[in-house]
Design a protein around this motif. Structure first.
Motif, PDB file in Angstrom:
ATOM      1  N   LEU A  80      17.238  48.449  71.518  1.00 58.23           N
ATOM      2  CA  LEU A  80      17.316  48.490  69.984  1.00 58.23           C
ATOM      3  C   LEU A  80      18.566  48.055  69.710  1.00 58.23           C
ATOM      4  CD1 LEU A  80      16.693  52.413  70.416  1.00 58.23           C
ATOM      5  CD2 LEU A  80      15.065  50.501  69.707  1.00 58.23           C
ATOM      6  N   HIS A  81      18.558  46.925  68.768  1.00 63.29           N
ATOM      7  CA  HIS A  81      19.715  46.290  68.150  1.00 63.29           C
ATOM      8  C   HIS A  81      19.791  46.695  66.702  1.00 63.29           C
ATOM      9  CE1 HIS A  81      19.616  42.756  70.978  1.00 63.29           C
ATOM     10  NE2 HIS A  81      18.513  43.503  71.275  1.00 63.29           N
ATOM     11  N   HIS A  82      21.119  47.282  66.466  1.00 66.67           N
ATOM     12  CA  HIS A  82      21.482  47.891  65.472  1.00 66.67           C
ATOM     13  C   HIS A  82      22.950  47.726  64.809  1.00 66.67           C
ATOM     14  CE1 HIS A  82      22.230  50.408  68.962  1.00 66.67           C
ATOM     15  NE2 HIS A  82      23.439  50.676  68.319  1.00 66.67           N
ATOM     16  N   PRO A  83      23.099  47.907  63.658  1.00 73.06           N
ATOM     17  CA  PRO A  83      24.565  47.856  63.041  1.00 73.06           C
ATOM     18  C   PRO A  83      25.349  48.732  63.687  1.00 73.06           C
ATOM     19  CG  PRO A  83      23.032  47.880  61.178  1.00 73.06           C
ATOM     20  CD  PRO A  83      22.135  48.387  62.374  1.00 73.06           C
ATOM     21  N   ILE A  84      26.496  48.408  64.275  1.00 75.96           N
ATOM     22  CA  ILE A  84      27.416  49.248  65.229  1.00 75.96           C
ATOM     23  C   ILE A  84      27.662  50.635  64.747  1.00 75.96           C
ATOM     24  CG2 ILE A  84      29.625  48.259  64.424  1.00 75.96           C
ATOM     25  CD1 ILE A  84      28.637  49.013  68.171  1.00 75.96           C
ATOM     26  N   GLU A  85      27.885  50.813  63.446  1.00 78.60           N
ATOM     27  CA  GLU A  85      28.410  51.970  62.317  1.00 78.60           C
ATOM     28  C   GLU A  85      27.108  52.855  63.064  1.00 78.60           C
ATOM     29  OE1 GLU A  85      26.811  49.282  59.263  1.00 78.60           O
ATOM     30  OE2 GLU A  85      27.806  49.167  61.011  1.00 78.60           O
TER      31      GLU A  85
END
Length: 244
Positions: free
Chosen positions: A71-76
């Protein structure tokens, strides 16, 4: 104006890995609108999904050799997604695993790591990446040097090794590998494989010692251990689990 700009996103993107026999059930629970069946979401495919309203790119791959997704996602959103996964995963007995566990699992699959099995020290062919290099596709950067290297002969070959008589320490990497009293290679990584119940190592040896069944020795903390070249991917060699 034809200008081009580059932005380093390394610190902007987070990745969480869902892996294991219940991975599909968990993915269905956290993103019920997505079809995670093998037919709709096959191995090596990707799709944008929401995890508890947080945007993520789900990629059907992982570095541990099990059914799973990255799952690749914005770090926030990372803490939010992690908490959602842990809550949804309670009924599946979901547990976090770290880098050392991942290293053990990837060695059971003979997965190569950048900087160890794949580095500027070795040609792609030496690292067992032959199927990704096509010298007949036309010119490309490095082709001439690679052809020359191939013609003069490669000095190393990637191998998977079973380490014998290990009691309390496995190979970690940079362990010298011997044939009689001659150093013929080195381990690039090693760990205990809990799924196959064997001490394993990955390494580079002289090509003449790379045949499956070859008996060698390896130094681990000053003690010589017998090692044997075995077939790559001792765990699930046909990738049936990761493709399930």
């Amino acid at each position: 104006d034809r200008s081009v700009s580059f932005e380093n996103l390394t610190n902007s993107i987070g990745v969480l890995v869902i892996a294991g026999p219940k991975a599909r059930k968990l993915m269905k629970k956290i993103s019920p609108s997505t079809n995670f069946s093998n037919e709709a979401f096959p191995w090596l495919s990707a799709e944008k999904i929401d995890v508890n309203l947080a945007p993520s790119i789900a990629i059907r791959m992982n570095f541990v050799g099990e059914l799973g997704w990255e799952l690749h996602h914005p770090i926030e959103y990372q803490n939010h997604i992690f908490d959602a996964l842990m809550e949804a995963g309670k009924e599946f007995n979901l547990k976090p695993f770290g880098i050392r566990a991942m290293d053990s699992l990837r060695i059971e699959k003979s997965y190569k790591l950048v900087g160890t099995e794949m580095s500027i020290e070795y040609a792609a062919m030496e690292s067992g990446l032959d199927r990704f290099v096509h010298l007949n596709k036309g010119n490309f950067i490095g082709r001439d040097a690679l052809v020359k290297w191939q013609q003069t002969g490669f000095k190393n070959q990637f191998v998977t090794l079973e380490v014998m008589d290990v009691k309390d320490a496995d190979a970690l990497g940079n362990n010298p590998i011997y044939k009689d009293d001659e150093v013929v290679g080195r381990a690039t990584g090693g760990n205990y494989g809990f799924r196959v119940q064997k001490s394993l190592a990955l390494g580079m040896v002289k090509p003449e010692f790379s045949k499956v069944g070859t008996q060698l020795k390896m130094d681990i903390l000053g003690e010589l251990h017998k090692v044997e070249v075995i077939k790559d991917s001792p765990y699930d060699p046909e990738n049936k689990i990761i493709r399930a």
